[in-house]
Every structure is written in structure tokens, then in C-alpha cells.
Motif scaffolding. Structure first.
Motif, mmCIF file in Angstrom:
data_model
loop_
_atom_site.group_PDB
_atom_site.id
_atom_site.type_symbol
_atom_site.label_atom_id
_atom_site.label_comp_id
_atom_site.label_asym_id
_atom_site.label_seq_id
_atom_site.Cartn_x
_atom_site.Cartn_y
_atom_site.Cartn_z
ATOM 1 N N SER A 83 37.332 30.127 48.539
ATOM 2 C CA SER A 83 37.478 30.781 49.842
ATOM 3 C C SER A 83 38.011 32.201 49.674
ATOM 4 O O SER A 83 37.563 33.130 50.366
ATOM 5 C CB SER A 83 38.430 29.973 50.727
ATOM 6 N N ALA A 84 38.963 32.380 48.757
ATOM 7 C CA ALA A 84 39.526 33.715 48.518
ATOM 8 C C ALA A 84 38.458 34.674 47.992
ATOM 9 O O ALA A 84 38.451 35.861 48.334
ATOM 10 C CB ALA A 84 40.681 33.619 47.527
ATOM 11 N N LEU A 85 37.549 34.162 47.175
ATOM 12 C CA LEU A 85 36.465 34.998 46.658
ATOM 13 C C LEU A 85 35.508 35.425 47.768
ATOM 14 O O LEU A 85 34.997 36.546 47.768
ATOM 15 C CB LEU A 85 35.680 34.241 45.576
ATOM 16 N N MET A 86 35.279 34.537 48.722
ATOM 17 C CA MET A 86 34.333 34.828 49.808
ATOM 18 C C MET A 86 34.940 35.701 50.891
ATOM 19 O O MET A 86 34.214 36.346 51.647
ATOM 20 C CB MET A 86 33.835 33.517 50.431
ATOM 21 N N GLU A 87 36.256 35.730 51.004
ATOM 22 C CA GLU A 87 36.898 36.470 52.099
ATOM 23 C C GLU A 87 37.982 37.411 51.568
ATOM 24 O O GLU A 87 39.167 37.269 51.863
ATOM 25 C CB GLU A 87 37.505 35.490 53.101
ATOM 26 N N LEU A 142 24.936 31.260 49.367
ATOM 27 C CA LEU A 142 23.544 31.142 49.833
ATOM 28 C C LEU A 142 23.452 31.311 51.335
ATOM 29 O O LEU A 142 22.523 31.943 51.851
ATOM 30 C CB LEU A 142 22.970 29.792 49.414
ATOM 31 N N SER A 143 24.418 30.760 52.047
ATOM 32 C CA SER A 143 24.437 30.888 53.504
ATOM 33 C C SER A 143 24.602 32.345 53.910
ATOM 34 O O SER A 143 23.951 32.825 54.841
ATOM 35 C CB SER A 143 25.571 30.044 54.088
ATOM 36 N N CYS A 144 25.468 33.064 53.188
ATOM 37 C CA CYS A 144 25.689 34.484 53.474
ATOM 38 C C CYS A 144 24.415 35.286 53.259
ATOM 39 O O CYS A 144 24.059 36.137 54.075
ATOM 40 C CB CYS A 144 26.808 35.027 52.589
ATOM 41 N N VAL A 145 23.703 34.998 52.176
ATOM 42 C CA VAL A 145 22.480 35.735 51.860
ATOM 43 C C VAL A 145 21.368 35.389 52.844
ATOM 44 O O VAL A 145 20.630 36.257 53.311
ATOM 45 C CB VAL A 145 22.034 35.439 50.416
ATOM 46 N N ASN A 152 25.198 45.758 53.104
ATOM 47 C CA ASN A 152 26.407 46.450 52.647
ATOM 48 C C ASN A 152 27.633 46.093 53.470
ATOM 49 O O ASN A 152 28.668 46.728 53.355
ATOM 50 C CB ASN A 152 26.195 47.963 52.701
ATOM 51 N N GLY A 153 27.491 45.098 54.346
ATOM 52 C CA GLY A 153 28.612 44.723 55.202
ATOM 53 C C GLY A 153 29.716 44.077 54.415
ATOM 54 O O GLY A 153 29.690 43.982 53.198
ATOM 55 N N GLY A 154 30.706 43.573 55.129
ATOM 56 C CA GLY A 154 31.841 42.959 54.459
ATOM 57 C C GLY A 154 33.023 43.896 54.473
ATOM 58 O O GLY A 154 33.078 44.842 55.246
ATOM 59 N N GLY A 155 33.964 43.641 53.568
ATOM 60 C CA GLY A 155 35.145 44.499 53.495
ATOM 61 C C GLY A 155 35.971 44.358 54.751
ATOM 62 O O GLY A 155 36.522 43.301 55.042
ATOM 63 N N ASP A 156 36.059 45.443 55.535
ATOM 64 C CA ASP A 156 36.889 45.429 56.727
ATOM 65 C C ASP A 156 36.388 44.436 57.769
ATOM 66 O O ASP A 156 37.154 43.911 58.572
ATOM 67 C CB ASP A 156 36.925 46.837 57.344
ATOM 68 N N LEU A 183 32.308 38.771 51.982
ATOM 69 C CA LEU A 183 31.645 39.590 50.972
ATOM 70 C C LEU A 183 30.392 40.232 51.537
ATOM 71 O O LEU A 183 29.698 39.636 52.364
ATOM 72 C CB LEU A 183 31.246 38.708 49.781
ATOM 73 N N PRO A 184 30.050 41.444 51.091
ATOM 74 C CA PRO A 184 28.774 42.041 51.483
ATOM 75 C C PRO A 184 27.618 41.166 51.003
ATOM 76 O O PRO A 184 27.697 40.529 49.952
ATOM 77 C CB PRO A 184 28.776 43.395 50.762
ATOM 78 N N ARG A 185 26.573 41.157 51.773
ATOM 79 C CA ARG A 185 25.421 40.313 51.453
ATOM 80 C C ARG A 185 24.839 40.653 50.086
ATOM 81 O O ARG A 185 24.459 39.758 49.323
ATOM 82 C CB ARG A 185 24.362 40.503 52.545
#
Length: 309
Positions: A170-174, A210-213, A220-224, A228-230
């Protein structure tokens, strides 16, 4: 007598005039020759100095060219060494993390790795404070480098994270900070080591990637905005294929097919829906997955080949 003497004296004075003129003319001639000689010597010295400067300039130019050529060859060798070393590492890890049993063996290479880990668990620390601190560092976007992960005192080797597998995923994904491309190698090797030790890690992380992709949205989203960015998610998936974390590549191939717009019916044309993901896939796994050698590597190979010949 005085008359003759006076006449004689006058004749003597008259002879001195031509002698003086002759002497002056000779002096002028000598001086002219001296000046001419000095001018010729100066011209010769100037010519010699100009030639010396020309040769020095040419030598410096050739030295710079040779230095640049040697630097280019050294850079080419470094690039090729790095390229082949990465390929060897990937192959080695795929062998270690292979989940399949071969030749009638009772355990797969991955099962053997996890058995070794289970046997060493008694020596590991389950300290709540240290385990929580490790998870927090990951969530804060502070990722270890591959070199740091090799160290015998790194947390991945000293802590028993069995109860924190899902939290690490979870920490890696967020992450709380923007993930940079330079962070990805460390993230990948962290995931490799987690997968090597904990059977539930991949199933906690890969479906989310996989769900994110598959969800589309800004590559390039993610971060703020959170998560994670796609594009980073897809690069991680591709790296997982190369490093042996993902053994069944069908899920990743499906994403590539969708991004490339592979027609479902014969005769239809490709309609690319996500060029960015295709570029990411080609850059990350183009050679090892598709067998496509990057142009830059081909150029380096050609440079080294010319040097050898």
C-alpha cells in the motif's frame, strides 16, 4: 717653393673628398646589407614561428580528437557493459524467482528461496517500531537504492515484515511525494526482495498496479493527487516481468495490446490508444521482451567494432 708646397697641399686635400665619399657609400652599402639580412632573418624567424604555431595547433587538434574518440569508445564500452550486466541480472533473478518445478524437483527455485527465508526468520527482528518506521519511509517516498538493498544491515534483511506485507504494498502505491524515474530501480529491487521472501506480496501489489494502468487517466498523474502515476505503474509491471516477479506475462501483454489498439478482428487496422505506455514498454523491455535492440546501443556496438578492427 712655397708655391709648389701649397699646390701639393691642395692636391692632397682634393684626394680626400672621393675617399670619404667612397667610404660613406661603402658604409651605406654595408648598412643596407645588414638591414636586409636582419629583415630576412626576421622574416625567416616569423615564418618558423608561424609554422611552429601551426604544428602546435594541429597537434592540439589531433590530441583533442584522439581524446574525444577514446572517451567515446570508453563510454560505448561502459554502456554495453551496463546493458549486458542488466540483462544478466534479469536472467539470474528470473531463475531464482521461477515458480515452476523442473526435472522432477520437489520444489521450485522460488519455493527454495522462501524456505531459506523461513529458516532464517528466528534471527530477524519483529520490532514494531522499526517495522513501522520502514513502512513510513516507503510511504514518504524514501526508497533504498539497489546497492543499499545488498547491504547485510538493510531493514529488508534484518526485519521480519510478515505482518506488514500489505502495508508495504500500500505504501508503494500511495507515496506522499512525487516518484522520480531515478526512484524506480530501487522500488523494483525492493519489490524483488519482498517477493522473494513473502508469498502474499505480489498478490497484494500487482492487481492494484494492473487496475491503475487499466483505469486510464493521466499517465503522468499521481504525486500530489495521490497514488502512483499510471506510467510508473506500467513501468513497474514491465520491470517485474524482466526481474521475474511476474512469471505469467499475459496480463501485461493484454495491457500492451489494448494500448497499441490491436484489432480484435482480422483485417482491421491498429488504433493506438496510449502511445505513452507503448513507449514506456519499448524503452524498458524492448530488447529482452521484443528482441529490439535500441538504436543507441547499436551505435555503441558499431563504434566498438570499428575500434577492434
Amino acid at each position: 717653393n712655397r708655391g709648389r708646397g701649397g699646390g701639393g697641399g691642395g692636391g692632397g686635400g682634393g684626394n680626400q673628398g672621393p675617399d670619404k665619399r667612397a667610404t660613406a657609400a661603402e658604409q651605406r652599402r654595408v648598412e643596407a646589407e645588414r638591414k636586409k639580412r636582419e629583415e630576412e632573418e626576421a622574416a625567416a624567424a616569423a615564418k618558423a614561428e608561424a609554422e611552429r604555431l601551426r604544428l602546435a595547433t594541429e597537434l592540439e587538434r589531433r590530441r583533442k580528437l584522439q581524446s574525444a574518440y577514446e572517451a567515446a569508445v570508453e563510454s560505448a564500452m561502459t554502456t554495453l557493459d551496463s546493458y549486458t550486466a542488466a540483462a544478466r541480472l534479469h536472467a539470474e533473478l528470473r531463475g531464482q524467482l521461477d515458480p515452476q518445478r523442473h526435472g522432477g524437483e520437489t520444489s521450485s527455485p522460488l519455493e527454495l528461496e522462501r524456505q531459506k527465508f523461513e529458516q532464517s526468520k528466528k534471527k530477524l527482528k519483529s520490532d514494531l517500531k522499526k517495522c513501522t518506521a520502514f513502512v513510513k519511509k516507503i510511504k514518504a517516498g524514501t526508497y533504498p537504492t539497489p546497492k543499499e538493498l545488498e547491504g547485510p544491515n538493510h531493514a529488508i534483511r534484518t526485519l521480519n515484515l510478515s505482518r506488514y506485507v500489505e502495508e508495504v504494498a500500500s505504501a508503494l502505491m500511495e507515496p506522499q511525494s512525487k516518484v522520480k524515474q531515478a526512484d524506480v530501480p530501487g522500488m523494483v529491487m525492493l519489490c524483488v526482495e519482498m517477493h522473494r521472501r513473502y508469498a502474499t506480496f505480489a498478490e497484494a501489489l500487482i492487481p492494484t498496479l494492473l487496475s491503475c494502468v487499466s483505469s486510464g487517466g493521466d499517465a503522468n498523474g499521481g504525486g500530489d493527487s495521490g497514488g502512483l502515476p499510471r506510467r510508473v505503474c506500467f513501468r513497474l509491471l514491465t520491470e517485474f516481468v524482466l526481474h521475474g516477479v511476474i512469471a505469467d506475462v499475459r496480463s501485461v501483454a493484454r495491457v500492451v495490446n489494448e494500448a497499441a489498439g490491436v484489432p480484435t478482428e482480422e483485417g482491421k487496422e491498429y488504433i493506438v490508444t496510449d502511445a505513452n505506455l507503448i513507449v514506456t514498454f519499448a524503452k524498458t523491455g524492448g530488447c529482452e521482451v521484443l528482441g529490439v535492440v535500441p538504436r543507441s546501443v547499436k551505435q555503441e556496438v558499431e563504434r566498438v567494432r570499428k575500434e577492434v578492427e
